[in-house]
Write a protein that holds these residues in place. Structure first.
Motif, mmCIF file in Angstrom:
data_model
loop_
_atom_site.group_PDB
_atom_site.id
_atom_site.type_symbol
_atom_site.label_atom_id
_atom_site.label_comp_id
_atom_site.label_asym_id
_atom_site.label_seq_id
_atom_site.Cartn_x
_atom_site.Cartn_y
_atom_site.Cartn_z
ATOM 1 N N LEU A 237 0.856 -1.183 0.000
ATOM 2 C CA LEU A 237 0.000 0.000 0.000
ATOM 3 C C LEU A 237 0.897 1.239 0.000
ATOM 4 O O LEU A 237 1.650 1.467 0.945
ATOM 5 C CB LEU A 237 -0.911 0.007 1.234
ATOM 6 C CG LEU A 237 -1.839 1.215 1.389
ATOM 7 C CD1 LEU A 237 -2.782 1.350 0.201
ATOM 8 C CD2 LEU A 237 -2.639 1.119 2.690
ATOM 9 N N SER A 243 2.265 8.163 -3.010
ATOM 10 C CA SER A 243 1.579 7.436 -4.088
ATOM 11 C C SER A 243 1.624 8.165 -5.419
ATOM 12 O O SER A 243 1.534 7.540 -6.485
ATOM 13 C CB SER A 243 0.119 7.175 -3.692
ATOM 14 O OG SER A 243 -0.567 8.394 -3.465
ATOM 15 N N LEU A 246 3.850 6.906 -8.350
ATOM 16 C CA LEU A 246 3.421 5.876 -9.297
ATOM 17 C C LEU A 246 2.760 6.500 -10.519
ATOM 18 O O LEU A 246 3.044 6.128 -11.661
ATOM 19 C CB LEU A 246 2.445 4.908 -8.628
ATOM 20 C CG LEU A 246 3.020 3.829 -7.709
ATOM 21 C CD1 LEU A 246 1.903 2.946 -7.193
ATOM 22 C CD2 LEU A 246 4.065 3.009 -8.433
ATOM 23 N N LEU A 275 -4.727 1.412 -16.804
ATOM 24 C CA LEU A 275 -5.226 1.464 -15.435
ATOM 25 C C LEU A 275 -6.512 0.663 -15.367
ATOM 26 O O LEU A 275 -7.111 0.352 -16.410
ATOM 27 C CB LEU A 275 -5.517 2.916 -15.013
ATOM 28 C CG LEU A 275 -4.350 3.892 -14.882
ATOM 29 C CD1 LEU A 275 -4.876 5.291 -14.559
ATOM 30 C CD2 LEU A 275 -3.376 3.453 -13.819
ATOM 31 N N MET A 417 1.680 -3.385 -12.393
ATOM 32 C CA MET A 417 1.324 -2.699 -11.153
ATOM 33 C C MET A 417 0.160 -1.729 -11.365
ATOM 34 O O MET A 417 -0.817 -1.715 -10.598
ATOM 35 C CB MET A 417 2.535 -1.946 -10.612
ATOM 36 C CG MET A 417 3.658 -2.830 -10.100
ATOM 37 S SD MET A 417 5.222 -1.911 -9.908
ATOM 38 C CE MET A 417 4.720 -0.623 -8.754
ATOM 39 N N LEU A 418 0.260 -0.904 -12.385
ATOM 40 C CA LEU A 418 -0.745 0.148 -12.591
ATOM 41 C C LEU A 418 -2.099 -0.420 -13.008
ATOM 42 O O LEU A 418 -3.141 0.170 -12.708
ATOM 43 C CB LEU A 418 -0.244 1.146 -13.635
ATOM 44 C CG LEU A 418 0.921 2.024 -13.159
ATOM 45 C CD1 LEU A 418 1.535 2.777 -14.326
ATOM 46 C CD2 LEU A 418 0.446 3.008 -12.086
ATOM 47 N N ARG A 420 -3.505 -2.910 -11.804
ATOM 48 C CA ARG A 420 -4.242 -3.515 -10.692
ATOM 49 C C ARG A 420 -4.236 -2.652 -9.425
ATOM 50 O O ARG A 420 -4.462 -3.162 -8.324
ATOM 51 C CB ARG A 420 -3.701 -4.923 -10.396
ATOM 52 C CG ARG A 420 -2.234 -5.008 -10.000
ATOM 53 C CD ARG A 420 -1.867 -6.447 -9.657
ATOM 54 N NE ARG A 420 -0.537 -6.570 -9.096
ATOM 55 C CZ ARG A 420 0.550 -6.870 -9.795
ATOM 56 N NH1 ARG A 420 0.455 -7.062 -11.100
ATOM 57 N NH2 ARG A 420 1.730 -6.958 -9.203
ATOM 58 N N ILE A 421 -3.995 -1.366 -9.569
ATOM 59 C CA ILE A 421 -4.036 -0.499 -8.386
ATOM 60 C C ILE A 421 -5.470 -0.353 -7.879
ATOM 61 O O ILE A 421 -6.428 -0.334 -8.642
ATOM 62 C CB ILE A 421 -3.429 0.890 -8.672
ATOM 63 C CG1 ILE A 421 -4.166 1.592 -9.811
ATOM 64 C CG2 ILE A 421 -1.940 0.797 -8.961
ATOM 65 C CD1 ILE A 421 -3.690 3.023 -10.035
ATOM 66 N N PRO A 423 -7.464 2.364 -5.467
ATOM 67 C CA PRO A 423 -7.278 3.646 -4.796
ATOM 68 C C PRO A 423 -8.111 3.773 -3.530
ATOM 69 O O PRO A 423 -9.217 3.221 -3.430
ATOM 70 C CB PRO A 423 -7.758 4.655 -5.846
ATOM 71 C CG PRO A 423 -8.837 3.906 -6.591
ATOM 72 C CD PRO A 423 -8.401 2.459 -6.597
ATOM 73 N N SER A 437 -3.967 7.159 -1.550
ATOM 74 C CA SER A 437 -3.193 5.947 -1.274
ATOM 75 C C SER A 437 -3.581 4.868 -2.281
ATOM 76 O O SER A 437 -4.749 4.758 -2.666
ATOM 77 C CB SER A 437 -3.467 5.454 0.149
ATOM 78 O OG SER A 437 -3.052 6.404 1.112
ATOM 79 N N LEU A 438 -2.589 4.074 -2.703
ATOM 80 C CA LEU A 438 -2.815 3.081 -3.755
ATOM 81 C C LEU A 438 -2.325 1.711 -3.300
ATOM 82 O O LEU A 438 -1.170 1.559 -2.889
ATOM 83 C CB LEU A 438 -2.081 3.475 -5.039
ATOM 84 C CG LEU A 438 -2.514 4.788 -5.691
ATOM 85 C CD1 LEU A 438 -1.600 5.119 -6.867
ATOM 86 C CD2 LEU A 438 -3.964 4.712 -6.154
ATOM 87 N N VAL A 440 -1.348 -2.094 -4.264
ATOM 88 C CA VAL A 440 -0.902 -2.930 -5.378
ATOM 89 C C VAL A 440 -0.680 -4.345 -4.853
ATOM 90 O O VAL A 440 0.135 -4.563 -3.952
ATOM 91 C CB VAL A 440 0.401 -2.398 -6.011
ATOM 92 C CG1 VAL A 440 0.811 -3.275 -7.193
ATOM 93 C CG2 VAL A 440 0.227 -0.955 -6.462
#
Length: 448
Positions: A237, A243, A246, A275, A417-418, A420-421, A423, A437-438, A440
């Motif tokens: 996180l 964050s 990213l 995304l 990563m991006l 499956r973020i 938020p 906050s994100l 992953v």
């Protein structure tokens, strides 16, 4: 008599024409800053600066050159123009260099709506010192704080003007007010430090000194007893404090200059999902009182609200004139430049769609993993998106923060990563980059 930035720009343009330039643009920036630092209840450092800087870019055919100076005398301006033209005649040709067509230029704008300048004016040094002292005292009041490394307050005013032979002429002023504090907890090899701060356009919007000092102290104390986390694959996180980095990597990869060079891991992703489909990235350079707001870009083109990522899909690149010409596209009005540099693409105010869950909800959801609150170093492969960074923060077990951690590395690939973020809903909406906050899932942690 000191000339205004506008008058200086037009003097530079006139000198460039007389020196033989086919076209030219000029920038003039003037500003002042005041900073105060305190330590142990006393003034540690005070600094005031004022200055004016000039930049001139000239074109001779498709050849360009740029010179800069802080000397405003007429003879210096004439010498700058002559030197720039001589340099341009010796420079290699650049088929993509050149000013905007007059039809592309910003024609009118409402500076009042942007509220870039605080009308209350420059604060007294005593007021800045009082804020710094109050932040330091609030940090000292936290149990476990052994010293306050620094507490500082500052103010700045900046005026800039841009003019060119294509007919553009425009400028604006902006102000900034800042306050920060760094606390140290523990002793010897067990010392930990952390900080807090705020920076606003308007003094009235600045968070209180007591809040900033208290938060800095609490963050430092919470880091005491840090240890290395486990090694393996765990959810990570990214705290709201960091964050935005990213999304910054995403924006860098969508930069037209990188795409034109072929050195972007997103170069083949236009129109593809980057995304989750519930998320978008919106750029809005017209938000009032925000540091990234501006009425026009560094080439005189109007700035505008645009969707960079819409419902998870990458919709376009960030372009200045040169990168747009290389790619056979139109500029997005994102040229940034300094006095001593040519324009390059840059984003203004960016916002990622916020989620419906709080940070605490995501901590509970992740079960066992890492909450990252700070990062050091960076190894990002611009061609593949491979990602590796040093990190520290807190280990989470059974959905609750268990203990502080440091000296670990987190790694993954930005493509994966991006996409499956997840938020949270905790983004500070007054920042230029609004990212919550994100979370992953499934990143690689190297610790013990």
């Amino acid at each position: 008599m000191t000339q205004s930035p506008e008058a200086l720009c037009h003097a530079l343009i006139d000198a460039a024409r007389k020196a033989g330039a086919d076209a030219a643009d000029a920038m003039a920036a003037e500003g002042s800053s005041l900073s105060i630092e305190v330590r142990e209840g006393k003034l540690e450092h005070a600094e005031r600066s004022e200055g004016t800087d000039l930049g001139l870019r000239v074109f001779v055919g498709k050849r360009q050159a740029l010179v800069s100076s802080s000397d405003m005398r007429p003879e210096t301006i004439a010498a700058m123009a002559e030197r720039a033209v001589a340099m341009a005649r010796e420079a290699p040709e650049d088929p993509y260099a050149g000013l905007a067509d007059p039809s592309q230029l910003a024609q009118d704008w409402d500076l009042g709506a942007l509220e870039l300048e605080d009308p209350s004016g420059e604060p007294e040094p005593a007021a800045l010192q009082a804020d710094a002292l109050a932040a330091e005292a609030a940090c000292h009041d936290i149990d476990g704080i052994t010293q306050v490394q620094s507490a500082a307050a500052g103010y700045g005013r900046h005026a800039v003007h841009l003019a060119a032979t294509n007919g553009f002429s425009g400028g604006y002023q902006r102000t900034g007010r800042s306050l920060s504090c760094t606390g140290i907890a523990g002793t010897g090899t067990g010392m930990e430090r952390d900080h807090d701060g705020d920076s606003r356009t308007f003094q009235a919007d600045l968070r209180s000194a007591q809040d900033i000092g208290k938060t800095a102290g609490e963050r430092a104390v919470a880091r005491l007893g840090a240890r290395k986390p486990k090694t393996g694959s765990f959810p990570v996180l990214f705290d709201e404090r960091i964050s935005s980095s990213l999304i910054g990597h995403l924006m860098s990869a969508a930069n037209g200059a990188a795409v034109a060079r072929g050195s972007s891991w997103l170069k083949d992703s236009l129109g593809q999902q980057v995304l989750p489909e519930t998320l978008s990235v919106i750029e809005d350079p017209h938000r009032p009182r925000i540091s990234g707001s501006r009425p026009f870009d560094g080439e005189g083109l109007p700035t505008r609200r645009r969707t960079v990522v819409g419902n998870g899909v990458l919709t376009g690149w960030t372009l200045d004139l040169a990168s747009a010409r290389k790619l056979g596209l139109e500029s997005t009005g994102n040229a940034a430049r300094g006095i001593g540099g040519v324009p390059s693409p840059s984003t203004w105010n960016i916002a990622l769609t916020q989620g419906g869950a709080s940070r605490e909800d995501l901590i509970a959801q992740m079960g066992t993993g890492l909450l990252v609150t700070s990062m050091i170093g960076s190894t990002i492969n611009p061609n593949t998106g491979d990602y590796s960074r040093g990190a520290s923060g807190y280990w989470v077990e059974n959905g609750e923060i268990a203990y502080p951690v440091n000296e670990c590395t987190i790694a993954g690939n930005l493509h994966d990563m991006l996409r499956r973020i997840v938020p949270a809903n905790d983004a500070r909406t007054y920042l230029s980059t609004v990212v919550p906050s994100l979370l992953v899932e499934g990143m690689t942690l190297a610790g013990n």
